[in-house]
Design a protein around this motif. Sequence first.
Motif, PDB file in Angstrom:
ATOM      1  N   LEU A 267       0.828  -1.197   0.000  1.00  0.00           N
ATOM      2  CA  LEU A 267       0.000   0.000   0.000  1.00  0.00           C
ATOM      3  C   LEU A 267       0.864   1.249   0.000  1.00  0.00           C
ATOM      4  O   LEU A 267       1.996   1.242   0.491  1.00  0.00           O
ATOM      5  N   ASP A 268       0.327   2.297  -0.594  1.00  0.00           N
ATOM      6  CA  ASP A 268       0.955   3.613  -0.583  1.00  0.00           C
ATOM      7  C   ASP A 268       0.219   4.478   0.419  1.00  0.00           C
ATOM      8  O   ASP A 268      -1.026   4.478   0.452  1.00  0.00           O
ATOM      9  N   VAL A 269       0.979   5.234   1.212  1.00  0.00           N
ATOM     10  CA  VAL A 269       0.381   5.963   2.330  1.00  0.00           C
ATOM     11  C   VAL A 269       0.941   7.376   2.416  1.00  0.00           C
ATOM     12  O   VAL A 269       2.019   7.676   1.895  1.00  0.00           O
ATOM     13  N   ARG A 270       0.177   8.240   3.084  1.00  0.00           N
ATOM     14  CA  ARG A 270       0.686   9.547   3.489  1.00  0.00           C
ATOM     15  C   ARG A 270       1.024   9.478   4.966  1.00  0.00           C
ATOM     16  O   ARG A 270       0.277   8.892   5.750  1.00  0.00           O
ATOM     17  N   LEU A 271       2.150  10.073   5.339  1.00  0.00           N
ATOM     18  CA  LEU A 271       2.648  10.032   6.704  1.00  0.00           C
ATOM     19  C   LEU A 271       2.453  11.380   7.372  1.00  0.00           C
ATOM     20  O   LEU A 271       2.625  12.430   6.746  1.00  0.00           O
ATOM     21  N   VAL A 339      -4.515   0.983  -2.090  1.00  0.00           N
ATOM     22  CA  VAL A 339      -4.355  -0.389  -1.611  1.00  0.00           C
ATOM     23  C   VAL A 339      -4.014  -1.349  -2.747  1.00  0.00           C
ATOM     24  O   VAL A 339      -3.843  -2.548  -2.511  1.00  0.00           O
ATOM     25  N   ALA A 340      -3.917  -0.838  -3.957  1.00  0.00           N
ATOM     26  CA  ALA A 340      -3.523  -1.663  -5.119  1.00  0.00           C
ATOM     27  C   ALA A 340      -2.591  -0.831  -5.993  1.00  0.00           C
ATOM     28  O   ALA A 340      -2.912  -0.512  -7.139  1.00  0.00           O
ATOM     29  N   PRO A 341      -1.423  -0.457  -5.472  1.00  0.00           N
ATOM     30  CA  PRO A 341      -0.544   0.459  -6.201  1.00  0.00           C
ATOM     31  C   PRO A 341       0.177  -0.228  -7.353  1.00  0.00           C
ATOM     32  O   PRO A 341       0.357  -1.458  -7.340  1.00  0.00           O
TER      33      PRO A 341
END
Length: 585
Positions: A267-271, A339-341
Amino acid sequence: MFVVATAGHVDHGKSTLVRALTGMEPDRWAEERRRGMTIDLGFAWTTLPTGATVAFVDVPGHERFVPNMLAGVGPVPAALVVVAADEGWMPQSTEHLAALDALGVAYGLLVVTRADLADPGPALATGRQRVAATSLGTVDAVAVSAVTGAGLPELRTALDRLAARLPAPAVDAPVRLWVDRTFTVRGSGTVVTGTLGAGRLRVDDELEIAGTGEPVRVRGLHSLGVAHAEVAAVARVAVNLRGTPRDALGRGDALLTPGRFGRTDLLDVRLAGDPAADLPATLMLHVGSAAVAARVRPLGPDTARLRLARPLPLLVGDRALLRDPGRHHVAGGVTVLDVAPPPLSRRGAAAARATVLSLLDGRPDLPGELRRRRLVRAGDLTRMGVPVHGRPVTGDWYADPDHWRDLGDRLAREVARHAGAHPLEPGAPVEVLRQRLDLPDRALVEALVRPPLRLHAGRVTATAGDALPEPVARAVARLRAAYAEQPFRAPEAAHLADLGLGPREIGAAVRAGALLKLADNVVLPPGAVDDALRVLAALPQPFTLSAARQALGTTRRVAVPLLELLDRRGATRRLPDDARVVVRS
């Protein structure tokens, strides 16, 4: 009902406060009561002055049990930040508050306990300042003493005000019940508990176990110690599962509405917190009641890609936190962006991906997802947490409008290219076009066909491309000129070959309407059927095959299939003695 999690340093009176409010014992184990501290999650509930019910998830404060604390806080919408007046703000106070902030908890209260042992003013002032700098913002603050009862009425009133501020739960949403306890009950079997944050559960519902996808059925439901046929969010709930062994699931797993959640380990996320570049390679991701090791790949200043040790049922917009257990440090909050990068296998892909992620805010967005993915199935969008609306382009496929128009243009070019390379074929096969356009489904090719393109028998052709290739057109012209005086005298195969009309050329001419094929190597001009019918109508009725052959000036090789064609079209009718009559001219 609304659900509140306690938070605060070890031995600051969280469990004592819950016991004073509810009259119930939240500590579950004898070891907890012996040591005077909460090790695992405890639960208790009470009725407030307005009649609202509040359920408490009492979490441990000791650093060793922070993962247990996070399992209790994760699914809960509100928190009680507890600080002892005689000790003030402490290390786990900081870590618990950081966890609430990272998870984006926006509703809560500050409670200063042991007001009978010390002046609560300093703890109230420090607590207000620290809480106000987090996602909780400015909150009501109450000083209490669980021993004397001072402040408890005010706390109950503050809890009522908090309940009135909480947003209405999404009771029609799919269920994702994060499991925080699993146990067995004699005569009933496996029971799991959790906080139902959205949706509703009913007895006999079928659910899925997130970890395995295995279907399970709800045998019974309890909430606050009472059996129910149905429980709606928000609620503490115990779910009795029919025929499910206890070891089939545990804390950190989830019960899901079937088909509504995907499972992802990438997954790709913002922190929000530590800069992405400063994060260690591996951290613990806490979401719901789950704690999973995550490898961190920074992409932008505040974005990263996480590779999880096991798949989780996550949606776009989910909140989670990253924690460094070695340093007892909350590295920051996480907002799930994708969630599907896509893979990052090409040079420059990571930088390009960081640019894309910089424009995302974690709110599900159908037009944006279509723009990025171009083509995607409705079910995949749903399992990402993206609401689906509007009409699909075909079946359950949705497409970005600009990409769909571009595909239509490319399809026309590919059909023309195929016609140029294979002039005698009846159009381009759909499967060939699917591969050339790199489409995942033949149905997408078929949906792209628009006039002047035509779809027939699994092939796509263009009206403008139906003209015969020049060599075939010349051969047909020579054939028609040679038999102009005897239009029903079909040439033999050898003569056809001499004219340049082999099987493929004849097929192209027939498809273009330049020839009529009666049988193998039996071809006539396209108007031969109507001309023959006029000749036969002039014969005495009924007429025989021999009479027809003589009138048409042809052979049995041609007359038999020609008459059979007229029979099939209903223009002639065959009689029991094999004679025929013309039905219509």
